[in-house]
Design a protein around this motif. Structure first.
Motif, PDB file in Angstrom:
ATOM      1  N   ARG A   1      20.512  16.526  38.860  1.00  0.00           N
ATOM      2  CA  ARG A   1      19.845  15.306  38.400  1.00  0.00           C
ATOM      3  C   ARG A   1      20.869  14.282  37.878  1.00  0.00           C
ATOM      4  O   ARG A   1      20.759  13.089  38.171  1.00  0.00           O
ATOM      5  CB  ARG A   1      18.827  15.629  37.302  1.00  0.00           C
ATOM      6  CG  ARG A   1      18.054  14.404  36.822  1.00  0.00           C
ATOM      7  CD  ARG A   1      17.022  14.758  35.762  1.00  0.00           C
ATOM      8  NE  ARG A   1      16.323  13.561  35.299  1.00  0.00           N
ATOM      9  CZ  ARG A   1      15.273  13.020  35.869  1.00  0.00           C
ATOM     10  NH1 ARG A   1      14.764  13.579  36.963  1.00  0.00           N
ATOM     11  NH2 ARG A   1      14.716  11.924  35.389  1.00  0.00           N
ATOM     12  N   ALA A   2      21.852  14.762  37.126  1.00  0.00           N
ATOM     13  CA  ALA A   2      22.873  13.849  36.599  1.00  0.00           C
ATOM     14  C   ALA A   2      23.605  13.140  37.733  1.00  0.00           C
ATOM     15  O   ALA A   2      23.855  11.920  37.670  1.00  0.00           O
ATOM     16  CB  ALA A   2      23.855  14.620  35.725  1.00  0.00           C
ATOM     17  N   ASP A   3      23.957  13.868  38.772  1.00  0.00           N
ATOM     18  CA  ASP A   3      24.646  13.263  39.917  1.00  0.00           C
ATOM     19  C   ASP A   3      23.732  12.277  40.643  1.00  0.00           C
ATOM     20  O   ASP A   3      24.183  11.223  41.112  1.00  0.00           O
ATOM     21  CB  ASP A   3      25.117  14.348  40.881  1.00  0.00           C
ATOM     22  CG  ASP A   3      26.319  15.132  40.357  1.00  0.00           C
ATOM     23  OD1 ASP A   3      26.740  14.878  39.216  1.00  0.00           O
ATOM     24  OD2 ASP A   3      26.819  15.993  41.097  1.00  0.00           O
TER      25      ASP A   3
ATOM     26  N   GLU B   1      23.616   9.034  38.858  1.00  0.00           N
ATOM     27  CA  GLU B   1      24.826   8.259  39.132  1.00  0.00           C
ATOM     28  C   GLU B   1      24.721   7.565  40.483  1.00  0.00           C
ATOM     29  O   GLU B   1      25.089   6.395  40.634  1.00  0.00           O
ATOM     30  CB  GLU B   1      26.052   9.173  39.086  1.00  0.00           C
ATOM     31  CG  GLU B   1      27.371   8.441  39.273  1.00  0.00           C
ATOM     32  CD  GLU B   1      28.583   9.367  39.241  1.00  0.00           C
ATOM     33  OE1 GLU B   1      29.677   8.902  39.640  1.00  0.00           O
ATOM     34  OE2 GLU B   1      28.433  10.527  38.824  1.00  0.00           O
TER      35      GLU B   1
ATOM     36  N   SER C   1      24.469  15.333  44.896  1.00  0.00           N
ATOM     37  CA  SER C   1      23.570  16.336  44.316  1.00  0.00           C
ATOM     38  C   SER C   1      23.226  17.527  45.181  1.00  0.00           C
ATOM     39  O   SER C   1      23.443  18.669  44.808  1.00  0.00           O
ATOM     40  CB  SER C   1      22.254  15.678  43.859  1.00  0.00           C
ATOM     41  OG  SER C   1      22.492  14.625  42.986  1.00  0.00           O
TER      42      SER C   1
ATOM     43  N   GLY D   1      29.444  12.061  42.366  1.00  0.00           N
ATOM     44  CA  GLY D   1      29.128  13.143  41.439  1.00  0.00           C
ATOM     45  C   GLY D   1      29.981  14.385  41.579  1.00  0.00           C
ATOM     46  O   GLY D   1      30.721  14.571  42.545  1.00  0.00           O
TER      47      GLY D   1
ATOM     48  N   GLN E   1      22.783  19.486  36.557  1.00  0.00           N
ATOM     49  CA  GLN E   1      23.868  18.703  37.156  1.00  0.00           C
ATOM     50  C   GLN E   1      23.402  17.939  38.381  1.00  0.00           C
ATOM     51  O   GLN E   1      23.876  16.830  38.648  1.00  0.00           O
ATOM     52  CB  GLN E   1      25.031  19.624  37.524  1.00  0.00           C
ATOM     53  CG  GLN E   1      26.302  18.877  37.919  1.00  0.00           C
ATOM     54  CD  GLN E   1      26.831  18.033  36.782  1.00  0.00           C
ATOM     55  OE1 GLN E   1      27.046  18.520  35.680  1.00  0.00           O
ATOM     56  NE2 GLN E   1      27.045  16.740  37.037  1.00  0.00           N
TER      57      GLN E   1
ATOM     58  N   ASN F   1      23.591  24.246  39.121  1.00  0.00           N
ATOM     59  CA  ASN F   1      23.148  23.972  37.753  1.00  0.00           C
ATOM     60  C   ASN F   1      23.471  25.139  36.825  1.00  0.00           C
ATOM     61  O   ASN F   1      23.806  24.939  35.649  1.00  0.00           O
ATOM     62  CB  ASN F   1      21.652  23.685  37.717  1.00  0.00           C
ATOM     63  CG  ASN F   1      21.308  22.304  38.240  1.00  0.00           C
ATOM     64  OD1 ASN F   1      22.192  21.519  38.601  1.00  0.00           O
ATOM     65  ND2 ASN F   1      20.035  21.989  38.287  1.00  0.00           N
TER      66      ASN F   1
ATOM     67  N   VAL G   1      21.869  22.742  31.924  1.00  0.00           N
ATOM     68  CA  VAL G   1      22.463  21.500  32.417  1.00  0.00           C
ATOM     69  C   VAL G   1      21.965  21.243  33.836  1.00  0.00           C
ATOM     70  O   VAL G   1      22.250  22.026  34.746  1.00  0.00           O
ATOM     71  CB  VAL G   1      24.006  21.579  32.419  1.00  0.00           C
ATOM     72  CG1 VAL G   1      24.607  20.299  33.024  1.00  0.00           C
ATOM     73  CG2 VAL G   1      24.532  21.796  31.006  1.00  0.00           C
TER      74      VAL G   1
END
Length: 237
Positions: free
Chosen positions: A198-200, A203, A75, A94, A196, A131, A194
């Motif tokens: 946070r998404a990573d 994971e 991240s 990620g 990204q 992001n 998006v």
């Protein structure tokens, strides 16, 4: 003991991680070393401090790896350090890590953002360039914006200092956009944003939770060297 260093990237991390994991603020120099000495079996590095405080030292990560501590990064600072230390066994997680590792990102300013202090939940005050890129990629993929608009907005985001980089600021300085279209794109940036980072981080958290709570075998390919600088930094060693 598993340890996760996180702040603005993953709000609510402590609740998601559960009581079996120690969730700590963004890491600074010495924090990973301290976690290892406290008995950490695995460490997740997401956020780290910089600018006014010494950041996480690569040598700390090597120290952890040399003792069989699994170290994951994603991240933000974690993605950067993973790209720099993956050859020694640090695990990158990620898409942001992969972009650093491949050379798609070269500037650590791309992951930087301004945020409130921990007492206010690290609330984000600006948006990181990674992001913005992920958001624009999604808009381009479904033809909500043109390639020219993608390039204009990404360039505007890139030249805006990270402490000033808000969606309003990006839309305002993007070149070549008609007034009406500028307002439409600003709306899309907000509604289709998006996160990204946070998404990573999510994971990474899942992978950290799945690890056994024990140290692995130390690496056989290299040995940790306790230099004089290391000895001066950690005299208790």
């Amino acid at each position: 003991m598993k340890v996760l260093f996180v702040g603005p990237t993953l709000s609510g991390a402590a609740e998601m991680a559960g009581p079996a994991m120690a969730v700590r603020p963004p890491a600074r120099q010495g924090d990973i070393h301290a976690a290892v000495r406290e008995g950490a079996t695995a460490i997740g590095l997401v956020d780290g401090v910089f600018e006014y405080v010494a950041p996480v030292w690569h040598k700390e990560i090597l120290f952890a790896l040399s003792l069989g501590v699994q170290v994951l990064g994603s991240s933000s600072m974690g993605a950067l350090r993973a790209a720099e230390c993956d050859r020694f066994g640090m695990i990158g997680v990620g898409s942001i890590y992969r972009r650093f590792a491949s050379g798609g990102i070269e500037d650590d300013a791309d992951i930087a953002q301004l945020h409130a202090p921990g007492e206010l939940g690290y609330a984000a005050l600006t948006v990181p360039l990674v992001n913005v890129h992920a958001t624009l990629a999604g808009l381009l993929a479904d033809r909500s914006i043109s390639r020219a608009e993608f390039a204009a907005i990404e360039k505007a985001a890139a030249v805006t200092f990270f402490k000033d980089r808000t969606l309003d600021a990006i839309a305002a300085v993007a070149m070549g956009l008609a007034a009406g279209r500028r307002a439409q794109i600003r709306g899309l940036l907000g509604t289709r944003y998006v996160d990204q980072k946070r998404a990573d981080a999510m994971e990474l958290l899942a992978r950290l939770q799945a690890l056994d709570d024990c140290r692995a075998c130390p690496p056989a390919q290299w040995r940790f060297q306790a230099t004089t600088i290391w000895a001066a930094a950690f005299r208790s060693e």
